[in-house]
Design a protein around this motif. Structure first.
Motif, PDB file in Angstrom:
ATOM      1  N   ASP A 132       0.817  -1.408   0.080  1.00  0.00           N
ATOM      2  CA  ASP A 132      -0.136  -0.002  -0.033  1.00  0.00           C
ATOM      3  C   ASP A 132       0.794   1.291  -0.056  1.00  0.00           C
ATOM      4  OD1 ASP A 132      -2.379  -1.525   0.161  1.00  0.00           O
ATOM      5  OD2 ASP A 132      -2.236  -1.658   2.144  1.00  0.00           O
ATOM      6  N   LEU A 133       1.902   1.219  -0.768  1.00  0.00           N
ATOM      7  CA  LEU A 133       2.815   2.514  -0.669  1.00  0.00           C
ATOM      8  C   LEU A 133       2.316   3.386  -1.683  1.00  0.00           C
ATOM      9  CD1 LEU A 133       6.213   0.888  -1.138  1.00  0.00           C
ATOM     10  CD2 LEU A 133       5.181   1.849   0.944  1.00  0.00           C
ATOM     11  N   GLY A 159       8.867   7.190   2.366  1.00  0.00           N
ATOM     12  CA  GLY A 159       8.023   6.202   2.074  1.00  0.00           C
ATOM     13  C   GLY A 159       7.203   6.007   1.215  1.00  0.00           C
ATOM     14  N   LYS A 160       7.239   6.935   0.137  1.00  0.00           N
ATOM     15  CA  LYS A 160       6.450   6.769  -0.948  1.00  0.00           C
ATOM     16  C   LYS A 160       7.360   6.411  -2.109  1.00  0.00           C
ATOM     17  CE  LYS A 160       3.684  10.688   0.677  1.00  0.00           C
ATOM     18  NZ  LYS A 160       3.291  12.110   0.296  1.00  0.00           N
ATOM     19  N   ALA A 203      10.772   5.482  -0.758  1.00  0.00           N
ATOM     20  CA  ALA A 203      10.803   3.806  -0.658  1.00  0.00           C
ATOM     21  C   ALA A 203      11.039   3.178  -1.990  1.00  0.00           C
ATOM     22  CB  ALA A 203       9.285   3.346  -0.178  1.00  0.00           C
ATOM     23  N   GLY A 204      10.882   3.885  -3.202  1.00  0.00           N
ATOM     24  CA  GLY A 204      11.250   3.192  -4.381  1.00  0.00           C
ATOM     25  C   GLY A 204      11.212   4.287  -5.524  1.00  0.00           C
ATOM     26  N   VAL A 205      11.587   3.923  -6.565  1.00  0.00           N
ATOM     27  CA  VAL A 205      11.644   4.576  -7.900  1.00  0.00           C
ATOM     28  C   VAL A 205      10.904   3.879  -8.932  1.00  0.00           C
ATOM     29  CG1 VAL A 205      12.940   6.122  -9.308  1.00  0.00           C
ATOM     30  CG2 VAL A 205      13.761   5.731  -7.132  1.00  0.00           C
ATOM     31  N   LEU A 206      10.153   4.555  -9.824  1.00  0.00           N
ATOM     32  CA  LEU A 206       9.465   3.958 -11.009  1.00  0.00           C
ATOM     33  C   LEU A 206       9.852   4.901 -12.260  1.00  0.00           C
ATOM     34  CD1 LEU A 206       6.086   2.285  -9.974  1.00  0.00           C
ATOM     35  CD2 LEU A 206       8.271   0.887 -10.442  1.00  0.00           C
ATOM     36  N   VAL A 284      -3.996   5.740  -5.773  1.00  0.00           N
ATOM     37  CA  VAL A 284      -3.309   4.681  -6.591  1.00  0.00           C
ATOM     38  C   VAL A 284      -2.029   4.410  -5.422  1.00  0.00           C
ATOM     39  CG1 VAL A 284      -1.811   4.025  -8.535  1.00  0.00           C
ATOM     40  CG2 VAL A 284      -3.712   5.655  -8.853  1.00  0.00           C
ATOM     41  N   THR A 285      -1.957   3.177  -5.440  1.00  0.00           N
ATOM     42  CA  THR A 285      -0.680   2.572  -4.746  1.00  0.00           C
ATOM     43  C   THR A 285      -0.214   1.209  -5.379  1.00  0.00           C
ATOM     44  OG1 THR A 285      -2.195   1.092  -3.257  1.00  0.00           O
ATOM     45  CG2 THR A 285      -1.921   3.268  -2.374  1.00  0.00           C
ATOM     46  N   ILE A 286       0.737   1.006  -4.711  1.00  0.00           N
ATOM     47  CA  ILE A 286       1.540  -0.332  -5.185  1.00  0.00           C
ATOM     48  C   ILE A 286       2.002  -1.282  -3.973  1.00  0.00           C
ATOM     49  CG2 ILE A 286       3.830   0.934  -4.904  1.00  0.00           C
ATOM     50  CD1 ILE A 286       4.905  -0.970  -7.429  1.00  0.00           C
TER      51      ILE A 286
END
Length: 553
Positions: A132-133, A159-160, A203-206, A284-286
């Motif tokens: 749920d990020l 955290g995103k 928390a991450g990169v796309l 929108v979450t991942i």
């Protein structure tokens, strides 16, 4: 698969090409031999080398092959402790059992690893469970105070997962000229975007993949990022790496933006402005979960040296990377060995041929050092390690020449210089060498791809060493010209970082020999002189070099 393209007679490869440029050492250069270059490319890209993956049994074969060839050429071991190598310690990360889905409006949107998304990480952990990020679009993910640019503004992304565009903000509108127009800056590289995300605590990169601004297709992303990833060992990896480093296909991004009530193209336009502010992909979450196997491995740079007669402490470098992707998932033809003939068995074959010519010629006054770097495909890690731990002081490294993916399609009218303008001094020397061949200098022809930041010269350049990255450019000189152009284009479209990059009997290495002659001529001039090439006044690398001026006499 065989190319049905060139019709160059096999005898053309057997003809030795002789450098005609005289230099301070006196006399014409010994002969460069296109057939020897071809033979080395064929050997190094053979299936028995298993794609030259680092820290695999294939690495031992590469070290043995190169050290024997350098020794036969008359070079001495130039590595640590009197050997041929420099140990490079890395962390290796293998992601497996990757599962991911987006959620929007209560609907799950699964995405498949390697198809719609690529997930990797360079953060040590046994498993990553990200649930749920929230996603936030941060434009190009750039913070550039010297350009008065900050895509993040005051938005906290800790955290995103941030969604970023590939390349720079100028790519779609080069007339804005905030980031050098179509010439990619370092801010456009994925390496920068991942690093900046870590600095921001994300928390991450796309990264949204689009073929034109990335300069390569999705197949390259899939092949490069679904194999093991490597990184130098970091003392504070948690602050320097994010749990999720990934790419998504453009149509996935368009759909996610639509579900968040946003228009992807409109947001791309907005991201070209200094006034852009991050935009939440509301609702929108991942979710992503994957196993991570992390091990410490030691790979090796391979180093050979020809000591100078009067100034052995002053070094001229010739570099290229020996590694390729190794072995991965089978392609449509069942081939899982990424042979890497052009990228970069060709550059390593060029180093070996240069060593033979240097070894057969007059002994230089300054030392000549050949470095076959490891882990280029993992993010220039071998060259980064050497630049941070040089065996020969960078302050007295005179200059260098990087050979990566050489011209294997035949003779050309020009000598391209990637990063043209960074050093007018080196540009001028290369122009003189090219003119002696009847060729002209051609500035970067694809600077939007950020090529200057994508090869092994860069870690040395950013520490002040004047590094040239030349390769053949311009018009082909020999028929059938249309077939040669098609072969070159087909490589970029279908072979780069794919299993089909193998040696082909139709390859014509006379063009590679042209380029070897040119870098030999410039190196020989420097080897018999007291010259110290300079960066241009506008280059960001000049101030770094200036700080060590006292070390150069």
């Amino acid at each position: 698969m065989r190319l049905k393209l060139l019709t160059v007679a096999a005898c053309a490869l057997a003809v030795s090409a002789c450098a005609s440029m005289d230099a301070g050492g006196g006399g014409a250069a010994p002969a460069f031999d296109a057939q020897r270059v071809s033979d080395d490319v064929k050997a190094l890209s053979d299936d028995s080398f298993e794609g030259r993956g680092i820290a695999t049994p294939a690495e031992d074969k590469v070290v043995d092959y190169l050290s024997r060839a350098f020794a036969d050429a008359g070079f001495q071991p130039g590595g640590e402790n009197g050997g041929w190598t420099q140990a490079v310690t890395l962390n290796r990360f293998t992601v497996s059992n990757a599962r991911a889905q987006f959620e929007a409006g209560g609907e799950a949107i699964p995405v498949a690893q390697g198809e719609q998304i690529v997930i990797s990480t360079r953060l040590p952990a046994a498993r990553q469970n990200l649930a749920d990020l929230p996603l936030v679009f941060v434009g190009y993910g750039t913070t550039a105070p010297e350009r008065q640019w900050d895509d993040f503004k005051d938005v906290d992304v800790r955290g995103k997962v941030i969604v970023v565009l590939v390349n720079d903000a100028d790519y779609e509108q080069p007339e804005l000229n905030t980031f050098n127009g179509r010439a990619m800056t370092y801010y456009g590289r994925w390496t920068y975007k991942y690093d900046e995300a870590a600095r921001r605590g994300a928390a991450g990169v796309l990264v949204v993949h689009e073929t034109a601004p990335a300069s390569y297709g999705w197949a390259t992303v899939r092949n490069s990022w679904t194999t093991p990833q490597f990184d130098i060992v970091r003392q504070n990896a948690a602050a320097e790496r994010v749990p999720l480093e990934g790419w998504i296909q453009r149509d996935v991004a368009v759909d996610l933006f639509r579900r968040a009530g946003l228009d992807f193209e409109a947001q791309k336009v907005a991201a070209r402005s200094r006034d852009f502010r991050p935009v939440d992909l509301s609702g929108v979450t991942i979710d992503a979960a994957y196993d991570v196997s992390s091990t410490t491995v030691t790979t090796r740079n391979i180093i050979a040296r020809l000591p100078g007669t009067t100034h052995p402490d002053e070094t001229i470098l010739y570099t290229g990377h020996w590694d390729h992707i190794g072995m991965g998932e089978p392609d449509a033809e069942g081939d899982r060995i990424f042979n890497g003939a052009v990228d970069n068995a060709s550059g390593i074959a060029g180093l070996l041929e240069l060593a033979r010519v240097w070894g057969a010629g007059p002994r230089p006054e300054r030392s000549i050092v050949m470095i076959a770097f490891t882990a280029e495909e993992s993010g220039l890690l071998g060259s980064e390690f050497y630049a941070a731990n040089p065996l020969y002081p960078l302050e007295t490294t005179v200059a260098g020449f990087n050979l990566d993916a050489m011209n294997v399609y035949g003779r050309l009218s020009g000598l391209g210089v990637t990063g043209h303008g960074q050093s007018a001094d080196m540009d001028g020397r290369l122009a003189a060498a090219a003119a002696a061949q009847g060729r002209v200098i051609v500035p970067d022809t694809n600077n939007a791809a950020g090529t200057y930041f994508r090869s092994d010269h860069f870690p040395l350049a950013k520490r002040g060493v004047p590094m040239a990255y030349p390769k053949g450019s311009g018009d082909f000189l020999d028929e059938p010209i249309a077939d040669r152009v098609a072969a070159r284009d087909e490589y970029g479209a279908r072979r780069y970082h794919q299993a089909q990059d193998g040696w082909l009997p139709v390859m014509d290495f006379r063009g590679a020999v042209q380029d070897l002659e040119a870098v030999y001529a410039v190196g020989r001039d420097l080897a018999f002189s007291r010259d110290w090439p300079q960066w241009s006044p506008t280059s960001e690398f000049g101030p770094v070099r200036d700080r060590s001026a006292a070390a150069r006499r």
